[in-house]
Design a protein around this motif. Structure first.
Motif, PDB file in Angstrom:
ATOM      1  N   TYR A  32       0.828  -1.201   0.000  1.00 23.29           N
ATOM      2  CA  TYR A  32       0.000   0.000   0.000  1.00 23.29           C
ATOM      3  C   TYR A  32       0.863   1.253   0.000  1.00 23.29           C
ATOM      4  O   TYR A  32       2.013   1.237   0.432  1.00 23.29           O
ATOM      5  N   CYS A  33       0.288   2.323  -0.468  1.00 22.54           N
ATOM      6  CA  CYS A  33       0.894   3.648  -0.421  1.00 22.54           C
ATOM      7  C   CYS A  33       0.189   4.455   0.668  1.00 22.54           C
ATOM      8  O   CYS A  33      -1.014   4.300   0.876  1.00 22.54           O
ATOM      9  N   MET A  34       0.945   5.317   1.329  1.00 19.33           N
ATOM     10  CA  MET A  34       0.350   6.119   2.394  1.00 19.33           C
ATOM     11  C   MET A  34       0.840   7.554   2.308  1.00 19.33           C
ATOM     12  O   MET A  34       1.911   7.817   1.760  1.00 19.33           O
ATOM     13  N   GLY A  35       0.051   8.452   2.854  1.00 19.89           N
ATOM     14  CA  GLY A  35       0.424   9.850   2.790  1.00 19.89           C
ATOM     15  C   GLY A  35      -0.165  10.669   3.911  1.00 19.89           C
ATOM     16  O   GLY A  35      -1.076  10.226   4.618  1.00 19.89           O
ATOM     17  N   TRP A  36       0.396  11.848   4.082  1.00 21.16           N
ATOM     18  CA  TRP A  36      -0.119  12.858   5.015  1.00 21.16           C
ATOM     19  C   TRP A  36      -0.611  14.045   4.203  1.00 21.16           C
ATOM     20  O   TRP A  36       0.081  14.506   3.281  1.00 21.16           O
ATOM     21  N   GLY A  47      -1.557  17.615  -0.393  1.00 23.13           N
ATOM     22  CA  GLY A  47      -0.553  16.653   0.040  1.00 23.13           C
ATOM     23  C   GLY A  47       0.624  17.310   0.715  1.00 23.13           C
ATOM     24  O   GLY A  47       1.083  18.369   0.288  1.00 23.13           O
ATOM     25  N   VAL A  48       1.117  16.658   1.756  1.00 18.51           N
ATOM     26  CA  VAL A  48       2.276  17.126   2.511  1.00 18.51           C
ATOM     27  C   VAL A  48       3.462  16.195   2.260  1.00 18.51           C
ATOM     28  O   VAL A  48       4.551  16.635   1.912  1.00 18.51           O
ATOM     29  N   ALA A  49       3.243  14.907   2.478  1.00 22.15           N
ATOM     30  CA  ALA A  49       4.295  13.911   2.297  1.00 22.15           C
ATOM     31  C   ALA A  49       3.647  12.580   1.984  1.00 22.15           C
ATOM     32  O   ALA A  49       2.554  12.293   2.465  1.00 22.15           O
ATOM     33  N   ALA A  50       4.320  11.775   1.170  1.00 23.69           N
ATOM     34  CA  ALA A  50       3.765  10.475   0.791  1.00 23.69           C
ATOM     35  C   ALA A  50       4.863   9.439   0.705  1.00 23.69           C
ATOM     36  O   ALA A  50       6.029   9.762   0.441  1.00 23.69           O
ATOM     37  N   TYR A  94      -4.286  14.887   8.004  1.00 23.83           N
ATOM     38  CA  TYR A  94      -4.948  13.604   7.789  1.00 23.83           C
ATOM     39  C   TYR A  94      -3.944  12.567   7.278  1.00 23.83           C
ATOM     40  O   TYR A  94      -3.085  12.873   6.447  1.00 23.83           O
ATOM     41  N   CYS A  95      -4.119  11.362   7.753  1.00 24.71           N
ATOM     42  CA  CYS A  95      -3.403  10.210   7.236  1.00 24.71           C
ATOM     43  C   CYS A  95      -4.293   9.530   6.205  1.00 24.71           C
ATOM     44  O   CYS A  95      -5.517   9.458   6.393  1.00 24.71           O
ATOM     45  N   ALA A  96      -3.702   9.035   5.121  1.00 26.87           N
ATOM     46  CA  ALA A  96      -4.473   8.378   4.073  1.00 26.87           C
ATOM     47  C   ALA A  96      -3.728   7.164   3.550  1.00 26.87           C
ATOM     48  O   ALA A  96      -2.495   7.116   3.602  1.00 26.87           O
ATOM     49  N   ALA A  97      -4.478   6.212   3.034  1.00 31.25           N
ATOM     50  CA  ALA A  97      -3.874   4.984   2.518  1.00 31.25           C
ATOM     51  C   ALA A  97      -4.576   4.519   1.253  1.00 31.25           C
ATOM     52  O   ALA A  97      -5.773   4.770   1.053  1.00 31.25           O
ATOM     53  N   PHE A  98      -3.799   3.829   0.417  1.00 32.48           N
ATOM     54  CA  PHE A  98      -4.333   3.229  -0.806  1.00 32.48           C
ATOM     55  C   PHE A  98      -3.733   1.844  -0.932  1.00 32.48           C
ATOM     56  O   PHE A  98      -2.515   1.705  -0.977  1.00 32.48           O
ATOM     57  N   GLN A  99      -4.572   0.830  -0.999  1.00 33.24           N
ATOM     58  CA  GLN A  99      -4.088  -0.539  -1.147  1.00 33.24           C
ATOM     59  C   GLN A  99      -3.736  -0.790  -2.603  1.00 33.24           C
ATOM     60  O   GLN A  99      -4.606  -0.838  -3.462  1.00 33.24           O
ATOM     61  N   GLY A 100      -2.433  -0.900  -2.862  1.00 34.59           N
ATOM     62  CA  GLY A 100      -1.975  -1.077  -4.227  1.00 34.59           C
ATOM     63  C   GLY A 100      -0.954  -0.016  -4.565  1.00 34.59           C
ATOM     64  O   GLY A 100      -0.304   0.547  -3.694  1.00 34.59           O
ATOM     65  N   SER A 101      -0.804   0.266  -5.854  1.00 36.77           N
ATOM     66  CA  SER A 101       0.213   1.198  -6.311  1.00 36.77           C
ATOM     67  C   SER A 101      -0.410   2.462  -6.873  1.00 36.77           C
ATOM     68  O   SER A 101      -1.475   2.429  -7.481  1.00 36.77           O
ATOM     69  N   ILE A 102       0.242   3.566  -6.621  1.00 36.20           N
ATOM     70  CA  ILE A 102      -0.135   4.858  -7.177  1.00 36.20           C
ATOM     71  C   ILE A 102       1.068   5.375  -7.955  1.00 36.20           C
ATOM     72  O   ILE A 102       2.206   5.229  -7.512  1.00 36.20           O
ATOM     73  N   SER A 103       0.837   5.991  -9.097  1.00 36.88           N
ATOM     74  CA  SER A 103       1.960   6.560  -9.838  1.00 36.88           C
ATOM     75  C   SER A 103       2.585   7.682  -9.025  1.00 36.88           C
ATOM     76  O   SER A 103       1.912   8.369  -8.237  1.00 36.88           O
ATOM     77  N   TYR A 104       3.895   7.872  -9.209  1.00 36.32           N
ATOM     78  CA  TYR A 104       4.590   8.875  -8.421  1.00 36.32           C
ATOM     79  C   TYR A 104       3.969  10.266  -8.625  1.00 36.32           C
ATOM     80  O   TYR A 104       3.927  11.076  -7.700  1.00 36.32           O
ATOM     81  N   SER A 105       3.504  10.535  -9.808  1.00 35.58           N
ATOM     82  CA  SER A 105       2.931  11.850 -10.107  1.00 35.58           C
ATOM     83  C   SER A 105       1.625  12.094  -9.354  1.00 35.58           C
ATOM     84  O   SER A 105       1.169  13.234  -9.259  1.00 35.58           O
ATOM     85  N   PRO A 112      -6.456   9.757  -5.342  1.00 37.71           N
ATOM     86  CA  PRO A 112      -6.353   8.299  -5.420  1.00 37.71           C
ATOM     87  C   PRO A 112      -6.617   7.572  -4.098  1.00 37.71           C
ATOM     88  O   PRO A 112      -6.952   6.389  -4.100  1.00 37.71           O
ATOM     89  N   TYR A 113      -6.468   8.265  -2.990  1.00 36.73           N
ATOM     90  CA  TYR A 113      -6.539   7.609  -1.690  1.00 36.73           C
ATOM     91  C   TYR A 113      -7.979   7.311  -1.299  1.00 36.73           C
ATOM     92  O   TYR A 113      -8.860   8.164  -1.430  1.00 36.73           O
ATOM     93  N   LYS A 114      -8.207   6.083  -0.836  1.00 35.71           N
ATOM     94  CA  LYS A 114      -9.557   5.630  -0.526  1.00 35.71           C
ATOM     95  C   LYS A 114      -9.848   5.533   0.962  1.00 35.71           C
ATOM     96  O   LYS A 114     -11.007   5.432   1.360  1.00 35.71           O
ATOM     97  N   ILE A 115      -8.799   5.514   1.765  1.00 36.88           N
ATOM     98  CA  ILE A 115      -8.983   5.316   3.205  1.00 36.88           C
ATOM     99  C   ILE A 115      -8.385   6.510   3.926  1.00 36.88           C
ATOM    100  O   ILE A 115      -7.231   6.873   3.676  1.00 36.88           O
TER     101      ILE A 115
END
Length: 126
Positions: A32-36, A47-50, A94-105, A112-115
């Motif tokens: 998964y990918c995650m971000g703040w 977006g702040v950081a991913a 906010y914290c966010a997550a996506f199960q799978g891959s997200i393109s760097y862009s 893209p984040y679902k959670i």
């Protein structure tokens, strides 16, 4: 069901530090990918950081060199270390997550984040 819970926000003086934590529960084991992300009332979430699941990190220009994103997979937690805080960093984070891959862009885009977590307030003021 995957859930995210942020903690660590607060009111601090300019120039000080905070560490935000995001605890993950119910994970399925997929990569998964995650971000703040932050949001100021009346403005769009940004977006702040991913952190991509392959280990690549991205930062918004406004926080480069001051914020650090990291993950502890052993306890399924995501962190955001925030140093040299400025009044303009004041927002709900906010914290966010996506199960799978997200393109760097797309990593720093909220779309893209679902959670999502419920958010934690950070106030930087003298």
């Amino acid at each position: 069901q995957v859930q995210l819970l942020e903690s660590g926000g607060g009111s601090v003086a300019p120039g000080t530090s905070l560490r935000l934590s995001c605890t993950v529960s119910g994970w399925t084991g997929r990569p998964y990918c995650m971000g703040w992300f932050l949001q100021v009332p009346g403005e769009a979430r940004e977006g702040v950081a991913a952190l991509h699941h392959v280990g690549v990190t991205l930062y918004a220009d406004s926080v480069k060199g001051r914020f650090t994103i990291s993950r502890d997979k052993s306890i399924e937690s995501l962190y955001l270390r925030m140093d040299a805080l400025k009044p303009e960093d004041t927002a709900i984070y906010y914290c966010a997550a996506f199960q799978g891959s997200i393109s760097y862009s797309q990593l720093l885009r909220p779309d893209p984040y679902k959670i999502w977590g419920q958010g934690t307030q950070v106030t930087v003021s003298s």
